[in-house]
Motif scaffolding. Structure first.
Motif, PDB file in Angstrom:
ATOM      1  N   TYR A 107       0.823  -1.220   0.000  1.00  0.00           N
ATOM      2  CA  TYR A 107       0.000   0.000   0.000  1.00  0.00           C
ATOM      3  C   TYR A 107       0.858   1.271   0.000  1.00  0.00           C
ATOM      4  N   GLU A 108       1.818   1.339   0.927  1.00  0.00           N
ATOM      5  CA  GLU A 108       2.652   2.549   1.030  1.00  0.00           C
ATOM      6  C   GLU A 108       3.548   2.718  -0.204  1.00  0.00           C
ATOM      7  N   TYR A 109       4.012   1.608  -0.748  1.00  0.00           N
ATOM      8  CA  TYR A 109       4.806   1.682  -1.980  1.00  0.00           C
ATOM      9  C   TYR A 109       3.962   2.259  -3.107  1.00  0.00           C
ATOM     10  N   GLY A 110       2.721   1.753  -3.194  1.00  0.00           N
ATOM     11  CA  GLY A 110       1.814   2.245  -4.234  1.00  0.00           C
ATOM     12  C   GLY A 110       1.575   3.741  -4.104  1.00  0.00           C
ATOM     13  N   ASN A 111       1.325   4.181  -2.862  1.00  0.00           N
ATOM     14  CA  ASN A 111       1.129   5.621  -2.631  1.00  0.00           C
ATOM     15  C   ASN A 111       2.359   6.410  -3.073  1.00  0.00           C
ATOM     16  N   THR A 112       3.533   5.880  -2.736  1.00  0.00           N
ATOM     17  CA  THR A 112       4.779   6.586  -3.073  1.00  0.00           C
ATOM     18  C   THR A 112       4.935   6.716  -4.588  1.00  0.00           C
ATOM     19  N   PHE A 113       4.664   5.641  -5.298  1.00  0.00           N
ATOM     20  CA  PHE A 113       4.780   5.677  -6.765  1.00  0.00           C
ATOM     21  C   PHE A 113       3.818   6.714  -7.353  1.00  0.00           C
ATOM     22  N   VAL A 114       2.554   6.703  -6.886  1.00  0.00           N
ATOM     23  CA  VAL A 114       1.542   7.612  -7.450  1.00  0.00           C
ATOM     24  C   VAL A 114       1.878   9.070  -7.110  1.00  0.00           C
ATOM     25  N   ILE A 115       2.223   9.319  -5.859  1.00  0.00           N
ATOM     26  CA  ILE A 115       2.520  10.693  -5.415  1.00  0.00           C
ATOM     27  C   ILE A 115       3.755  11.237  -6.140  1.00  0.00           C
ATOM     28  N   VAL A 116       4.815  10.439  -6.201  1.00  0.00           N
ATOM     29  CA  VAL A 116       6.054  10.921  -6.826  1.00  0.00           C
ATOM     30  C   VAL A 116       5.873  11.116  -8.335  1.00  0.00           C
ATOM     31  N   ALA A 117       5.051  10.273  -8.963  1.00  0.00           N
ATOM     32  CA  ALA A 117       4.779  10.477 -10.397  1.00  0.00           C
ATOM     33  C   ALA A 117       4.138  11.852 -10.618  1.00  0.00           C
ATOM     34  N   GLY A 118       3.186  12.202  -9.764  1.00  0.00           N
ATOM     35  CA  GLY A 118       2.537  13.521  -9.878  1.00  0.00           C
ATOM     36  C   GLY A 118       3.510  14.661  -9.637  1.00  0.00           C
TER      37      GLY A 118
ATOM     38  N   ILE B   9      14.192  -0.774  -6.387  1.00  0.00           N
ATOM     39  CA  ILE B   9      15.005  -0.632  -7.595  1.00  0.00           C
ATOM     40  C   ILE B   9      14.181  -0.010  -8.729  1.00  0.00           C
ATOM     41  N   ALA B  10      12.925  -0.445  -8.863  1.00  0.00           N
ATOM     42  CA  ALA B  10      12.056   0.112  -9.911  1.00  0.00           C
ATOM     43  C   ALA B  10      11.826   1.606  -9.662  1.00  0.00           C
ATOM     44  N   PHE B  11      11.564   1.961  -8.409  1.00  0.00           N
ATOM     45  CA  PHE B  11      11.339   3.369  -8.069  1.00  0.00           C
ATOM     46  C   PHE B  11      12.590   4.199  -8.364  1.00  0.00           C
ATOM     47  N   ALA B  12      13.745   3.693  -7.928  1.00  0.00           N
ATOM     48  CA  ALA B  12      15.009   4.410  -8.167  1.00  0.00           C
ATOM     49  C   ALA B  12      15.258   4.575  -9.667  1.00  0.00           C
ATOM     50  N   PHE B  13      14.934   3.546 -10.432  1.00  0.00           N
ATOM     51  CA  PHE B  13      15.142   3.598 -11.883  1.00  0.00           C
ATOM     52  C   PHE B  13      14.303   4.718 -12.515  1.00  0.00           C
ATOM     53  N   PHE B  14      13.011   4.724 -12.223  1.00  0.00           N
ATOM     54  CA  PHE B  14      12.134   5.713 -12.853  1.00  0.00           C
ATOM     55  C   PHE B  14      12.508   7.149 -12.446  1.00  0.00           C
ATOM     56  N   VAL B  15      12.763   7.348 -11.164  1.00  0.00           N
ATOM     57  CA  VAL B  15      13.098   8.703 -10.694  1.00  0.00           C
ATOM     58  C   VAL B  15      14.432   9.149 -11.301  1.00  0.00           C
ATOM     59  N   SER B  16      15.402   8.241 -11.371  1.00  0.00           N
ATOM     60  CA  SER B  16      16.705   8.583 -11.947  1.00  0.00           C
ATOM     61  C   SER B  16      16.578   8.959 -13.419  1.00  0.00           C
TER      62      SER B  16
END
Lengths: 136, 57
Positions: A107-118, B9-16
């Motif tokens: 859940y928290e990972y999902g939130n992080t991905f969505v928030i940071v994408a925005g 790793i996926a998060f670091a990849f996209f942000v980088s």
């Protein structure tokens, strides 16, 4: 000397306030659209693929698209960040996606991905704005 | 898809990738900065993770 007026005219056309607003709106609605407008297609493609992928991965991880709840400031801030992705955010709201599953391990990972994408799309919008103003 | 390291790793990849393309114009410079950011993200997360492992929380 003859090319100087033509070269100077291009940035001036691009910095008209109405066009700048349209550019920022396009860049907000579709990640990378502002860069396509400015002729930077490769950058635009990278932004589009990276940001929409992040958003979709976030939803797949049971992330939540936060509501505008002023009584909870952190939720409201997360909602503003989510809003940064424009059309994908709108589509997700219309399709009733992004309800979030608090009990999910991701859940928290999902939130992080969505928030940071925005939030990253806000930076991309600013970059397109700077290009249009001739600062980059 | 619940592997935390894979997600990190996926998060670091996209942000980088986004930061590198924002900050550099030449492809070679973008790759160099992207790789550096990616390595820094992953290394910082792993080091901080091990440091926090010792904390009695």
């Amino acid at each position: 000397m003859a090319t100087k007026p033509a070269a100077a005219a291009r940035p001036r056309d691009r910095t008209e306030p109405g066009l700048l607003v349209l550019l920022c709106l396009a860049a907000w609605m579709v990640p990378g659209a502002g860069h396509v407008w400015m002729g930077r297609r490769q950058k635009a493609l990278v932004f589009f693929l990276a940001l929409t992928s992040m958003f979709l991965i976030g939803l797949r991880l049971h992330g939540r698209i936060f509501p505008f709840d002023v009584s909870a400031p952190l939720v409201a801030l997360a909602a503003v960040a989510d809003l940064g992705l424009g059309l994908p955010w709108l589509l997700a709201r219309l399709l009733d996606a992004g309800n979030g599953l608090v009990t999910a391990a991701t859940y928290e990972y999902g939130n992080t991905f969505v928030i940071v994408a925005g939030l990253l799309n806000f930076l991309v919008i600013l970059d397109a704005f700077d290009i249009a103003k001739g600062r980059k | 898809m619940t592997d935390h390291l894979l997600l990190l790793i996926a998060f670091a990849f996209f942000v980088s990738v986004v930061f590198a393309v924002l900050q550099r114009d030449e492809p070679r410079a973008q790759v160099r900065l992207g790789a550096m950011l990616f390595g820094a993200f992953v290394a910082a997360a792993v080091i901080l993770g091990w440091l926090m492992y010792a904390l009695p929380l």
